[in-house]
Design a protein around this motif. Structure first.
Motif, PDB file in Angstrom:
ATOM      1  N   UNK A 121       0.813  -1.218   0.000  1.00 11.27           N
ATOM      2  CA  UNK A 121       0.000   0.000   0.000  1.00 11.27           C
ATOM      3  C   UNK A 121       0.842   1.261   0.000  1.00 11.27           C
ATOM      4  N   UNK A 122       1.730   1.409  -0.976  1.00  8.48           N
ATOM      5  CA  UNK A 122       2.551   2.612  -1.101  1.00  8.48           C
ATOM      6  C   UNK A 122       2.513   3.089  -2.541  1.00  8.48           C
ATOM      7  N   UNK A 134       4.612  -6.083  -6.326  1.00  3.79           N
ATOM      8  CA  UNK A 134       4.071  -6.944  -7.380  1.00  3.79           C
ATOM      9  C   UNK A 134       2.561  -7.111  -7.234  1.00  3.79           C
ATOM     10  N   UNK A 135       1.972  -7.808  -8.166  1.00  2.00           N
ATOM     11  CA  UNK A 135       0.537  -8.091  -8.114  1.00  2.00           C
ATOM     12  C   UNK A 135       0.199  -8.894  -6.861  1.00  2.00           C
ATOM     13  N   UNK A 179      -2.527  -1.467  -2.752  1.00  2.51           N
ATOM     14  CA  UNK A 179      -2.524  -0.426  -3.780  1.00  2.51           C
ATOM     15  C   UNK A 179      -3.262  -0.900  -5.029  1.00  2.51           C
ATOM     16  N   UNK A 180      -4.023   0.004  -5.632  1.00  4.76           N
ATOM     17  CA  UNK A 180      -4.639  -0.241  -6.931  1.00  4.76           C
ATOM     18  C   UNK A 180      -3.845   0.549  -7.966  1.00  4.76           C
ATOM     19  N   UNK A 195      -1.049   5.321 -12.829  1.00  8.60           N
ATOM     20  CA  UNK A 195      -1.697   5.907 -11.650  1.00  8.60           C
ATOM     21  C   UNK A 195      -1.777   4.877 -10.535  1.00  8.60           C
ATOM     22  N   UNK A 196      -1.886   5.384  -9.299  1.00  5.87           N
ATOM     23  CA  UNK A 196      -1.876   4.503  -8.129  1.00  5.87           C
ATOM     24  C   UNK A 196      -2.692   5.121  -7.014  1.00  5.87           C
ATOM     25  N   UNK A 197      -3.275   4.262  -6.185  1.00  3.89           N
ATOM     26  CA  UNK A 197      -4.019   4.723  -5.008  1.00  3.89           C
ATOM     27  C   UNK A 197      -4.092   3.631  -3.973  1.00  3.89           C
ATOM     28  N   UNK A 198      -4.090   4.009  -2.706  1.00  2.27           N
ATOM     29  CA  UNK A 198      -4.174   3.032  -1.616  1.00  2.27           C
ATOM     30  C   UNK A 198      -5.651   2.809  -1.258  1.00  2.27           C
ATOM     31  N   UNK A 199      -6.043   1.551  -1.209  1.00  2.00           N
ATOM     32  CA  UNK A 199      -7.440   1.180  -0.960  1.00  2.00           C
ATOM     33  C   UNK A 199      -7.738   1.348   0.526  1.00  2.00           C
ATOM     34  N   UNK A 200      -8.784   2.100   0.813  1.00  2.00           N
ATOM     35  CA  UNK A 200      -9.155   2.379   2.211  1.00  2.00           C
ATOM     36  C   UNK A 200     -10.661   2.332   2.368  1.00  2.00           C
TER      37      UNK A 200
END
Length: 201
Positions: A121-122, A134-135, A179-180, A195-200
């Motif tokens: 999650x970074x 990784x995935x 992370x997504x 693009x990236x985002x941490x799932x919350x």
């Protein structure tokens, strides 16, 4: 005509009044008895019949059957590019034993973009989101497709894209804090992360 008492007053008037009072009391009792069938007036405290409304549980019934408490019901994520700008959002919700994924993006290049949940999650833009790792693989899974592999999103010429998919490869609790990542068009080795985002929650 009327008998008189020692004071000289007529007793007929007094008798008439007593009879009138008794008749009124009897009528009131009849009204009370008629207002509440099968219930009888009483002077004893706490004997008023209880009023019960709504569905009543019978002995052995399971109360609030089908409801759940606690646990995660919905997760969201905002996707940001390497400049820190928001390019979309995703929502994860539970449906039975599966998870629904709803992804919307805007302002990115047309074409098919890979979408994956990554194990860390970074989302550090300075290293092109390599910090997301990784995935994601859950429960010791090692095969393909990987647990975190989601449906690709097709972006139209106007830069917008939407995709809704369902997966049973993971539960919400297993992706919270991960992370997504949305990859660039044509990224085959997973190194070009758009693009990236941490799932919350």
């Amino acid at each position: 005509m009327f008998a008189r008492n020692h004071s000289g007053a007529a007793t007929g008037t007094s008798t008439t009044r007593v009879l009138a009072v008794l008749a009124a009391a009897g009528a009131a009792g009849a009204v009370l008895a008629g207002c509440t069938p099968d219930q009888y007036p009483t002077d004893e405290k706490g004997t008023t019949p209880p009023v019960i409304t709504g569905d009543q549980a019978r002995p052995g019934d399971e109360v609030n059957a089908g409801t759940t408490s606690g646990g995660v019901e919905e997760l969201t994520v905002t996707l940001r590019n390497t400049d820190g700008g928001s390019i979309g959002t995703a929502t994860f919700t539970t449906e039975g034993e599966a998870v629904n994924v709803n992804l919307r993006v805007a302002g990115i290049a047309p074409g098919s973009h890979g979408v994956h949940i990554h194990s860390v999650g970074k989302c550090e833009a300075s290293n092109g989101f390599a910090s997301a790792g990784d995935h994601l693989q859950v429960d010791g899974h090692t095969g393909k497709p990987e647990s975190g592999d989601l449906a690709s999103v097709t972006v139209l010429q106007n830069g917008t894209g939407t995709v809704t998919s369902t997966t049973d490869a993971f539960a919400l609790e297993q992706i919270q804090g991960k992370a997504l990542v949305v990859h660039e068009v044509g990224d085959t080795d997973g190194s070009h992360r758009l693009a990236c985002g941490v799932i919350a929650e």
